[in-house]
Design an enzyme around this catalytic site. Structure first.
Site, PDB file in Angstrom:
ATOM      1  CG  ASP A 156      40.888  33.337  29.565  1.00 36.01           C
ATOM      2  OD1 ASP A 156      41.462  32.848  28.657  1.00 36.01           O
ATOM      3  OD2 ASP A 156      40.091  32.550  30.322  1.00 36.01           O
ATOM      4  CE1 TYR A 159      47.320  39.256  30.768  1.00 37.60           C
ATOM      5  CE2 TYR A 159      48.400  38.975  33.122  1.00 37.60           C
ATOM      6  CZ  TYR A 159      47.705  39.787  32.049  1.00 37.60           C
ATOM      7  OH  TYR A 159      47.570  41.453  32.338  1.00 37.60           O
ATOM      8  CG  PHE A 217      44.617  43.739  34.920  1.00 40.14           C
ATOM      9  CD1 PHE A 217      44.613  43.938  33.662  1.00 40.14           C
ATOM     10  CD2 PHE A 217      43.036  43.577  35.511  1.00 40.14           C
ATOM     11  CE1 PHE A 217      43.259  44.267  32.832  1.00 40.14           C
ATOM     12  CE2 PHE A 217      42.024  43.981  34.966  1.00 40.14           C
ATOM     13  CZ  PHE A 217      41.919  44.221  33.588  1.00 40.14           C
ATOM     14  CG  HIS A 234      39.910  45.645  28.646  1.00 33.79           C
ATOM     15  ND1 HIS A 234      40.986  45.536  28.223  1.00 33.79           N
ATOM     16  CD2 HIS A 234      39.573  44.732  29.544  1.00 33.79           C
ATOM     17  CE1 HIS A 234      41.866  44.536  28.933  1.00 33.79           C
ATOM     18  NE2 HIS A 234      40.832  44.118  29.695  1.00 33.79           N
TER      19      HIS A 234
END
Length: 376
Positions: free
Chosen positions: A141, A143, A154, A267
């Site tokens: 998703d 930010y 990222f 993750h």
């Protein structure tokens, strides 16, 4: 293998460009601002991509759209790189995608704030044209706070500090390449990677402000899955897929592993990184495979500053259990979900004592959190 990879490129390419930071003029189209992507035929290592892109008549395709389709797809027409649009043109006119665009239109009309900014939703396609893709990093998703998401998984724009997961990514890069240095001012801008062939693609491309996963299951997942499958199909010489976490792992289940190199682990979030992200050596393994498949000149330089390079001969892997008598205390999570004080030079994994909103869509992190809370 490690000794093969040579430092053959000039360090000038390491400076993070200012591309995509400007905004289009109020009365001008986004297309006129960004311009038509420049592609050279000798850059296209995939004959399929070359054929489809060169035969694509964008003007004719736009003329074939209905008035409603043209209105709903104006953003794709203006900002989706033509190398991608040529291959995804049938996807964007499907009922599911048009329904997604109607939903986003309603969000805009309601006054809801949506991230990333509209002209940056497809920045991944412009920074990494289809025929340039060598590595795919799958995010989840975007930010969902101000000055964070800008279309690359990222990555965050300065002056926003790198979020915890990205700090841990930097840590693992340094485990593989001790010369690696974090960006200045604890930043997390990953545009240089994108322009070297690293496609950083979130599964969902938009989110309502301050509401994690608010645009999930609206249609983005179908579209981005097609983009992943497209890369696997047209990049016939093979690419590296980096899938971190359970959701990302599900996105690569259909990848032909005889042709492509798929690297999976947990993750990099603070709640799961210690359970298999640290020490996975993905950045080293990625470059070893690229060197063997494409040659030493085609590896990824993971450096984000002009002071260091990661294209030097691969170093002996450091232990992920980093020791330092002067360890700093763990950073507090700010209201934005990012640490107010990050650890210098990525020499130590990011830690968290709070349930930062960055982890709300990370199944691995949530599983670890539930286990921790249950133990209490």
């Amino acid at each position: 293998m490690a000794g093969r990879v040579g430092a053959k490129r000039d360090a000038n390419h390491l400076t993070a460009p200012a591309a995509d930071s400007k905004k289009p003029k109020a009365n001008g189209s986004i297309t006129s601002f960004f311009g038509v992507p420049k592609t050279k035929s000798n850059d296209l290592k995939s004959p399929t991509a070359l054929s489809s892109s060169s035969n694509f008549n964008k003007q004719k395709w736009v003329a074939s759209l209905t008035p409603e389709q043209k209105e709903l797809l104006q953003l794709e027409i203006d900002t989706l790189d033509e190398s991608w649009l040529a291959q995804l043109k049938e996807e964007v006119v499907k009922p599911e995608f048009l329904a997604l665009k109607r939903f986003l239109q309603q969000e805009k009309q309601s006054g809801a704030k949506v991230f990333p900014p509209e002209d940056e939703i497809y920045s991944w396609s412009r920074h990494t044209p289809l025929h340039k893709v060598k590595v795919v990093i799958i995010g989840q998703d975007p930010y969902h706070n101000h000055n964070q998401a800008h279309g690359l998984a990222f990555s965050v724009r300065p002056p926003t500090p790198a979020p915890p997961s990205l700090v841990n990514i930097f840590t693992e890069i340094r485990n593989d390449y001790p010369s690696f240095q974090r960006p200045a001012n604890k930043g997390g801008l990953l545009v240089p990677w994108a322009e070297r062939g690293v496609l950083m693609l979130n599964t969902c491309l938009t989110v309502r402000a301050h509401q994690a996963a608010s645009h999930s299951n609206k249609g983005w997942e179908l579209f981005t899955q097609k983009a992943i499958e497209l890369v696997a199909r047209v990049r016939t010489r093979g690419v590296v897929f980096l899938a971190w976490g359970t959701p990302a792992g599900k996105r690569v289940t259909g990848i032909n592993r005889a042709k492509h190199y798929v690297l999976q682990s947990v993750h990099p979030s603070p709640l799961s990184a210690s359970r298999g992200f640290y020490g996975n050596q993905h950045f080293k393994k990625c470059n070893e495979w690229l060197a063997e498949r494409y040659g030493d000149d085609e590896i990824i330089d993971w450096a984000l500053t002009s002071k260091s390079k990661t294209s030097a001969p691969l170093a002996t892997i450091q232990s992920p259990a980093l020791t330092d008598t002067s360890k700093k205390s763990a950073a507090k999570e700010s209201d934005a979900g990012f640490p107010e004080e990050e650890i210098d030079q990525a020499t130590e994994p990011a830690k968290s004592t709070d349930t930062a909103d960055e982890f709300e869509d990370d199944l691995d992190a949530l599983e670890a959190l539930v286990a921790t809370e249950t133990a209490r």
